[in-house]
Motif scaffolding. Structure first.
Motif, PDB file in Angstrom:
ATOM      1  N   HIS A  68     -13.597   9.786   6.876  1.00 13.73           N
ATOM      2  CA  HIS A  68     -13.650  11.107   6.242  1.00 13.73           C
ATOM      3  C   HIS A  68     -12.873  12.156   7.017  1.00 13.73           C
ATOM      4  CE1 HIS A  68     -16.349  10.387   2.783  1.00 13.73           C
ATOM      5  NE2 HIS A  68     -16.653   9.324   3.504  1.00 13.73           N
ATOM      6  N   LEU A  69     -12.846  12.059   8.322  1.00 14.38           N
ATOM      7  CA  LEU A  69     -12.001  12.969   9.093  1.00 14.38           C
ATOM      8  C   LEU A  69     -10.526  12.724   8.778  1.00 14.38           C
ATOM      9  CD1 LEU A  69     -13.680  12.999  12.632  1.00 14.38           C
ATOM     10  CD2 LEU A  69     -13.614  14.867  10.972  1.00 14.38           C
ATOM     11  N   PHE A  70     -10.183  11.469   8.583  1.00 11.78           N
ATOM     12  CA  PHE A  70      -8.798  11.064   8.361  1.00 11.78           C
ATOM     13  C   PHE A  70      -8.321  11.393   6.946  1.00 11.78           C
ATOM     14  CE2 PHE A  70      -5.329   7.913   7.964  1.00 11.78           C
ATOM     15  CZ  PHE A  70      -4.677   8.105   9.186  1.00 11.78           C
ATOM     16  N   LEU A  71      -9.208  11.265   5.952  1.00 10.83           N
ATOM     17  CA  LEU A  71      -8.783  11.318   4.558  1.00 10.83           C
ATOM     18  C   LEU A  71      -9.205  12.550   3.779  1.00 10.83           C
ATOM     19  CD1 LEU A  71      -9.377   7.626   3.371  1.00 10.83           C
ATOM     20  CD2 LEU A  71      -7.216   8.700   4.001  1.00 10.83           C
ATOM     21  N   SER A  72     -10.269  13.202   4.170  1.00 13.56           N
ATOM     22  CA  SER A  72     -10.861  14.228   3.307  1.00 13.56           C
ATOM     23  C   SER A  72      -9.853  15.272   2.849  1.00 13.56           C
ATOM     24  CB  SER A  72     -12.029  14.915   4.013  1.00 13.56           C
ATOM     25  OG  SER A  72     -12.556  15.946   3.190  1.00 13.56           O
ATOM     26  N   GLN A  73      -9.251  15.983   3.752  1.00 12.82           N
ATOM     27  CA  GLN A  73      -8.393  17.081   3.345  1.00 12.82           C
ATOM     28  C   GLN A  73      -7.122  16.594   2.658  1.00 12.82           C
ATOM     29  OE1 GLN A  73      -9.632  19.980   3.271  1.00 12.82           O
ATOM     30  NE2 GLN A  73      -7.834  20.902   2.328  1.00 12.82           N
ATOM     31  N   LYS A  96      -2.685   7.751   1.802  1.00 14.49           N
ATOM     32  CA  LYS A  96      -1.958   6.566   2.252  1.00 14.49           C
ATOM     33  C   LYS A  96      -1.109   6.939   3.469  1.00 14.49           C
ATOM     34  CE  LYS A  96       1.059   2.905   0.429  1.00 14.49           C
ATOM     35  NZ  LYS A  96       2.115   2.983   1.450  1.00 14.49           N
ATOM     36  N   HIS A  97      -1.279   6.195   4.550  1.00 18.47           N
ATOM     37  CA  HIS A  97      -0.574   6.525   5.799  1.00 18.47           C
ATOM     38  C   HIS A  97       0.592   5.578   6.038  1.00 18.47           C
ATOM     39  CE1 HIS A  97      -2.421   3.007   7.704  1.00 18.47           C
ATOM     40  NE2 HIS A  97      -3.580   3.400   7.189  1.00 18.47           N
ATOM     41  N   GLY A  98       1.457   5.976   6.937  1.00 17.08           N
ATOM     42  CA  GLY A  98       2.546   5.108   7.349  1.00 17.08           C
ATOM     43  C   GLY A  98       2.033   3.973   8.217  1.00 17.08           C
ATOM     44  N   SER A  99       2.934   3.064   8.569  1.00 19.82           N
ATOM     45  CA  SER A  99       2.581   1.908   9.399  1.00 19.82           C
ATOM     46  C   SER A  99       1.507   1.042   8.749  1.00 19.82           C
ATOM     47  CB  SER A  99       2.113   2.372  10.798  1.00 19.82           C
ATOM     48  OG  SER A  99       3.119   3.099  11.456  1.00 19.82           O
ATOM     49  N   ASP A 100       1.554   0.958   7.413  1.00 17.72           N
ATOM     50  CA  ASP A 100       0.632   0.071   6.705  1.00 17.72           C
ATOM     51  C   ASP A 100       1.406  -1.144   6.189  1.00 17.72           C
ATOM     52  OD1 ASP A 100       2.051   0.995   4.538  1.00 17.72           O
ATOM     53  OD2 ASP A 100       0.336   1.838   3.479  1.00 17.72           O
ATOM     54  N   SER A 101       0.730  -2.031   5.496  1.00 19.73           N
ATOM     55  CA  SER A 101       1.354  -3.273   5.046  1.00 19.73           C
ATOM     56  C   SER A 101       2.296  -3.078   3.865  1.00 19.73           C
ATOM     57  CB  SER A 101       0.272  -4.288   4.642  1.00 19.73           C
ATOM     58  OG  SER A 101      -0.436  -3.816   3.496  1.00 19.73           O
ATOM     59  N   GLY A 102       2.172  -1.945   3.168  1.00 19.34           N
ATOM     60  CA  GLY A 102       2.962  -1.718   1.975  1.00 19.34           C
ATOM     61  C   GLY A 102       2.389  -2.385   0.734  1.00 19.34           C
ATOM     62  N   ALA A 103       1.201  -2.976   0.853  1.00 21.20           N
ATOM     63  CA  ALA A 103       0.595  -3.667  -0.290  1.00 21.20           C
ATOM     64  C   ALA A 103       0.060  -2.699  -1.338  1.00 21.20           C
ATOM     65  CB  ALA A 103      -0.515  -4.599   0.177  1.00 21.20           C
ATOM     66  N   LYS A 140       0.815  -4.690  14.743  1.00 24.96           N
ATOM     67  CA  LYS A 140       1.888  -4.207  15.623  1.00 24.96           C
ATOM     68  C   LYS A 140       3.241  -4.271  14.924  1.00 24.96           C
ATOM     69  CE  LYS A 140       3.826  -4.817  20.255  1.00 24.96           C
ATOM     70  NZ  LYS A 140       3.749  -5.596  21.535  1.00 24.96           N
ATOM     71  N   GLY A 141       3.468  -5.329  14.144  1.00 30.82           N
ATOM     72  CA  GLY A 141       4.751  -5.535  13.497  1.00 30.82           C
ATOM     73  C   GLY A 141       5.070  -4.540  12.396  1.00 30.82           C
ATOM     74  N   ILE A 142       4.063  -3.947  11.783  1.00 30.93           N
ATOM     75  CA  ILE A 142       4.296  -3.004  10.683  1.00 30.93           C
ATOM     76  C   ILE A 142       4.356  -1.558  11.156  1.00 30.93           C
ATOM     77  CG2 ILE A 142       3.258  -4.519   8.948  1.00 30.93           C
ATOM     78  CD1 ILE A 142       0.706  -2.926   9.112  1.00 30.93           C
ATOM     79  N   ARG A 143       4.295  -1.350  12.448  1.00 27.65           N
ATOM     80  CA  ARG A 143       4.318   0.017  12.972  1.00 27.65           C
ATOM     81  C   ARG A 143       5.654   0.699  12.712  1.00 27.65           C
ATOM     82  NH1 ARG A 143       1.690  -0.754  19.031  1.00 27.65           N
ATOM     83  NH2 ARG A 143      -0.501  -0.935  18.380  1.00 27.65           N
ATOM     84  N   ILE A 144       5.567   1.959  12.354  1.00 26.24           N
ATOM     85  CA  ILE A 144       6.731   2.835  12.268  1.00 26.24           C
ATOM     86  C   ILE A 144       6.808   3.606  13.582  1.00 26.24           C
ATOM     87  CG2 ILE A 144       7.739   4.823  11.083  1.00 26.24           C
ATOM     88  CD1 ILE A 144       6.221   3.909   8.572  1.00 26.24           C
ATOM     89  N   GLY A 153      -4.729   4.348  12.143  1.00 27.95           N
ATOM     90  CA  GLY A 153      -5.327   4.021  10.855  1.00 27.95           C
ATOM     91  C   GLY A 153      -5.264   2.534  10.552  1.00 27.95           C
ATOM     92  N   ALA A 154      -4.091   1.934  10.757  1.00 29.50           N
ATOM     93  CA  ALA A 154      -3.937   0.504  10.478  1.00 29.50           C
ATOM     94  C   ALA A 154      -4.795  -0.340  11.412  1.00 29.50           C
ATOM     95  CB  ALA A 154      -2.465   0.109  10.612  1.00 29.50           C
TER      96      ALA A 154
END
Length: 204
Positions: A68-73, A96-103, A140-144, A153-154
């Motif tokens: 909730h701290l990460f997503l609420s606002q 939706k944050h960066g460095s995710d799987s893109g799924a 680690k491999g999907i990190r931006i 987050g990931a």
């Protein structure tokens, strides 16, 4: 490719009425935690949802605070911050944050090719499952570069999934991950635990 089908009750919030059949995969992923089906998720609902799928008190508390701290606002654009830290399901794609799987794509739809890529690249031992070491390599491999919030987050999301849903051999199975992405995994787990509780009570 998007995953669009689902069965359930309509969701309702202050701005829109949305039918669950029109929800994106990401909306369905989080809808389990909307315990009263009003289209808004509060921290205590997330806590209740984690407890319902077998999470311990400490992990459930940590997850509800972090999420909730990460997503609420992010899901409440243009609105004044709320100390209740609500998450609006209609706008969950904004979280939706960066460095995710893109799924999930930018609209929260399921991307089959990106999902398959997870196991093609990192499921080296079993093909259709991830060991914990492979999961760490994937995260680690999907990190931006320099996307530190996305890294955190990931890391948290995948580790919670592994802790709660790894099998008896310590593997995170491909069907389990798919069910997490399409929103059915949490419902399945709650039904399984509820059934086990009923059997235990019947045997007492």
């Amino acid at each position: 490719m998007a995953c669009q089908s689902a069965v359930g009750v309509p969701y309702n919030n202050n701005n829109n009425n949305i039918n669950i059949n029109e929800e994106s995969a990401l909306q369905k992923h989080v809808a389990f935690f909307d315990r009263n089906h009003d289209g808004v998720i509060y921290p205590w609902e997330t806590f209740q949802g984690f407890r319902a799928i077998g999470s311990g008190i400490l992990l459930s508390f940590f997850a509800s605070i972090f999420i909730h701290l990460f997503l609420s606002q992010k899901t409440r654009p243009g609105k004044f911050p709320s100390l209740l830290f609500p998450i609006e399901i209609n706008n969950i794609h904004r979280g939706k944050h960066g460095s995710d799987s893109g799924a999930y794509d930018s609209e929260g739809r399921f991307v089959e090719a990106k999902f398959e890529e997870i196991f093609e690249k990192y499921g080296q031992t079993h093909g259709d499952a991830l060991t914990y070491q492979e999961l760490k390599a994937m995260v680690k491999g999907i990190r931006i570069p320099k996307n530190y919030g996305g890294w955190v987050g990931a890391f948290v999301e995948w580790n919670i999934l592994y802790i709660l849903f790894k099998d008896e051999n310590g593997l995170l199975q491909k069907p389990t991950v798919r069910a997490a992405f399409d929103g059915t995994l949490f419902h399945q787990k709650q039904k399984q635990l509820d059934m086990m509780e009923m059997i235990n009570k019947a045997n007492q």
